[in-house]
Design an enzyme around this catalytic site. Structure first.
Site, PDB file in Angstrom:
ATOM      1  N   SER A 111       0.863  -1.189   0.000  1.00  0.00           N
ATOM      2  CA  SER A 111       0.000   0.000   0.000  1.00  0.00           C
ATOM      3  C   SER A 111       0.895   1.233   0.000  1.00  0.00           C
ATOM      4  O   SER A 111       2.068   1.157   0.403  1.00  0.00           O
ATOM      5  CB  SER A 111      -0.869   0.005   1.264  1.00  0.00           C
ATOM      6  OG  SER A 111      -1.527   1.248   1.435  1.00  0.00           O
ATOM      7  N   TYR A 124      -2.968  -1.034  10.261  1.00  0.00           N
ATOM      8  CA  TYR A 124      -2.947  -1.241   8.804  1.00  0.00           C
ATOM      9  C   TYR A 124      -1.616  -0.768   8.231  1.00  0.00           C
ATOM     10  O   TYR A 124      -0.960  -1.482   7.461  1.00  0.00           O
ATOM     11  CB  TYR A 124      -4.117  -0.491   8.157  1.00  0.00           C
ATOM     12  CG  TYR A 124      -4.231  -0.710   6.666  1.00  0.00           C
ATOM     13  CD1 TYR A 124      -4.921  -1.811   6.152  1.00  0.00           C
ATOM     14  CD2 TYR A 124      -3.640   0.174   5.755  1.00  0.00           C
ATOM     15  CE1 TYR A 124      -5.013  -2.024   4.785  1.00  0.00           C
ATOM     16  CE2 TYR A 124      -3.736  -0.029   4.391  1.00  0.00           C
ATOM     17  CZ  TYR A 124      -4.421  -1.124   3.905  1.00  0.00           C
ATOM     18  OH  TYR A 124      -4.514  -1.335   2.551  1.00  0.00           O
TER      19      TYR A 124
HETATM   20  P1  NAD Z   1     -11.714  -5.688  -0.470  1.00  0.00           P
HETATM   21  O1  NAD Z   1     -12.302  -5.483   0.880  1.00  0.00           O
HETATM   22  O2  NAD Z   1     -12.628  -5.783  -1.631  1.00  0.00           O
HETATM   23  O3  NAD Z   1     -10.775  -6.966  -0.480  1.00  0.00           O
HETATM   24  C1  NAD Z   1     -10.264  -7.577   0.662  1.00  0.00           C
HETATM   25  C2  NAD Z   1     -10.535  -9.064   0.535  1.00  0.00           C
HETATM   26  O4  NAD Z   1      -9.870  -9.734   1.605  1.00  0.00           O
HETATM   27  C3  NAD Z   1     -12.016  -9.432   0.617  1.00  0.00           C
HETATM   28  O5  NAD Z   1     -12.342 -10.278  -0.464  1.00  0.00           O
HETATM   29  C4  NAD Z   1     -12.142 -10.174   1.932  1.00  0.00           C
HETATM   30  O6  NAD Z   1     -13.118 -11.207   1.911  1.00  0.00           O
HETATM   31  C5  NAD Z   1     -10.737 -10.752   2.059  1.00  0.00           C
HETATM   32  N1  NAD Z   1     -10.381 -11.086   3.433  1.00  0.00           N
HETATM   33  C6  NAD Z   1     -10.499 -10.304   4.539  1.00  0.00           C
HETATM   34  N2  NAD Z   1     -10.084 -10.967   5.628  1.00  0.00           N
HETATM   35  C7  NAD Z   1      -9.695 -12.195   5.201  1.00  0.00           C
HETATM   36  C8  NAD Z   1      -9.174 -13.340   5.853  1.00  0.00           C
HETATM   37  N3  NAD Z   1      -8.961 -13.363   7.176  1.00  0.00           N
HETATM   38  N4  NAD Z   1      -8.869 -14.424   5.097  1.00  0.00           N
HETATM   39  C9  NAD Z   1      -9.079 -14.416   3.765  1.00  0.00           C
HETATM   40  N5  NAD Z   1      -9.589 -13.377   3.093  1.00  0.00           N
HETATM   41  C10 NAD Z   1      -9.879 -12.272   3.806  1.00  0.00           C
HETATM   42  O7  NAD Z   1     -10.708  -4.476  -0.665  1.00  0.00           O
HETATM   43  P2  NAD Z   1      -9.547  -4.261  -1.738  1.00  0.00           P
HETATM   44  O8  NAD Z   1      -9.358  -2.799  -1.797  1.00  0.00           O
HETATM   45  O9  NAD Z   1      -9.787  -5.022  -2.979  1.00  0.00           O
HETATM   46  O10 NAD Z   1      -8.289  -4.865  -0.952  1.00  0.00           O
HETATM   47  C11 NAD Z   1      -7.450  -5.868  -1.505  1.00  0.00           C
HETATM   48  C12 NAD Z   1      -6.037  -5.643  -0.986  1.00  0.00           C
HETATM   49  O11 NAD Z   1      -5.552  -4.405  -1.489  1.00  0.00           O
HETATM   50  C13 NAD Z   1      -5.958  -5.552   0.538  1.00  0.00           C
HETATM   51  O12 NAD Z   1      -4.781  -6.197   0.986  1.00  0.00           O
HETATM   52  C14 NAD Z   1      -5.844  -4.064   0.778  1.00  0.00           C
HETATM   53  O13 NAD Z   1      -5.193  -3.769   1.991  1.00  0.00           O
HETATM   54  C15 NAD Z   1      -5.025  -3.658  -0.429  1.00  0.00           C
HETATM   55  N6  NAD Z   1      -5.057  -2.240  -0.755  1.00  0.00           N
HETATM   56  C16 NAD Z   1      -6.224  -1.623  -1.093  1.00  0.00           C
HETATM   57  C17 NAD Z   1      -6.206  -0.264  -1.404  1.00  0.00           C
HETATM   58  C18 NAD Z   1      -7.454   0.491  -1.788  1.00  0.00           C
HETATM   59  O14 NAD Z   1      -7.392   1.728  -1.915  1.00  0.00           O
HETATM   60  N7  NAD Z   1      -8.595  -0.168  -2.000  1.00  0.00           N
HETATM   61  C19 NAD Z   1      -5.001   0.436  -1.360  1.00  0.00           C
HETATM   62  C20 NAD Z   1      -3.842  -0.225  -1.014  1.00  0.00           C
HETATM   63  C21 NAD Z   1      -3.874  -1.575  -0.728  1.00  0.00           C
END
Ligand code: NAD
Length: 219
Positions: A111, A124
């Site tokens: 991130s 986080y």
């Molecule tokens: P999202 O909430 O759609 O995806 C997160 C996924 O993780 C979900 O499908 C959820 O079911 C799964 N999850 C949560 N806890 C879990 C567990 N204990 N075991 C297995 N699966 C689990 O959000 P996203 O934005 O698609 O996030 C995906 C990744 O990208 C994450 O690691 C997030 O930190 C990272 N990220 C997102 C952003 C953003 O702006 N959206 C920015 C930087 C990093």
């Protein structure tokens, strides 16, 4: 995007957001994607997920959680670390023997908060900082096994994780003002760089952390 025909890919968190876009991009590029649900904070879940796999070429760790304004509570802090950081380690170590057999690769989702502080999300930010160091450590340790380990560091991507911030006009305006490209990213914006890092085009890249942030970190 590369040809992933005949390759098996495992994506955690593949049902939504970035993980879903990564899954769809790999399927479009010819890969077989394993998308069974497992809780990455449970060693037995992870073991049950990996045990039936005959082969694995690529692991993408997308599972993650965030608890804005609640992460100063110690159980919540530990929970976020357990999913976002220890969960990546659990998946990587469980998949290592299979990946070594295929000289495969791993991409972790870091991130921009791997590099910046997150006053509302200390767990986080700490977890994502840890993901970068874990990525570099595993890259160095497992290069002799032929396994490449890289990360992408998304900026502000429109998913359910950022829904509340997208809907907060003032906060969204501040984010967009700092993002040179002037827009929210899409999950598809992250999928392309993930496939690149897993492709033959990236055969000499390991331990890299690629920002995918519309320039957020440069200003
Ligand atoms: P999202 O909430 O759609 O995806 C997160 C996924 O993780 C979900 O499908 C959820 O079911 C799964 N999850 C949560 N806890 C879990 C567990 N204990 N075991 C297995 N699966 C689990 O959000 P996203 O934005 O698609 O996030 C995906 C990744 O990208 C994450 O690691 C997030 O930190 C990272 N990220 C997102 C952003 C953003 O702006 N959206 C920015 C930087 C990093």
């Amino acid at each position: 995007m590369g040809d992933f025909n005949g390759q098996t890919v495992l994506v955690t968190g593949g049902g939504t957001g970035i993980g879903k876009a990564v899954t769809e991009a790999f399927v479009a590029a010819g890969a077989e994607v394993v998308n069974r649900h497992a809780d990455v904070s449970s060693q037995s879940d992870v073991d049950d997920l990996i045990r039936p796999l005959a082969t694995l070429d690529i692991l993408v760790n997308c599972a993650g959680i965030i608890h804005r304004d609640a992460e100063y509570d110690m159980p919540t802090f530990l929970r976020v670390l357990d999913v976002n950081l220890s969960g990546v380690m659990r998946m990587c170590t469980a998949c290592k023997p299979l990946l070594a057999r295929r000289r495969g690769s791993i991409v972790n989702i870091a991130s921009v908060l791997s590099f910046l502080g997150g006053p509302r999300v200390p767990a986080y930010a700490a977890s994502k900082g840890g993901v970068v160091q874990l990525t570099k450590s595993l890259a160095a340790a497992w290069a002799p096994d032929g396994i490449r380990v890289n990360a992408v560091a998304p900026g502000w991507i429109a998913t359910q994780m950022t829904q509340a911030i997208q809907e907060d006009e003032q906060r969204s305006a501040v984010i967009l003002a700092r993002t040179p490209m002037g827009r929210w990213g899409t999950p598809g914006d992250v999928a392309g760089p993930v496939l690149f890092l897993c492709s033959q085009a990236a055969a000499f890249i390991t331990g890299a952390v690629l920002p995918v942030d519309g320039g957020y970190l440069i200003s």
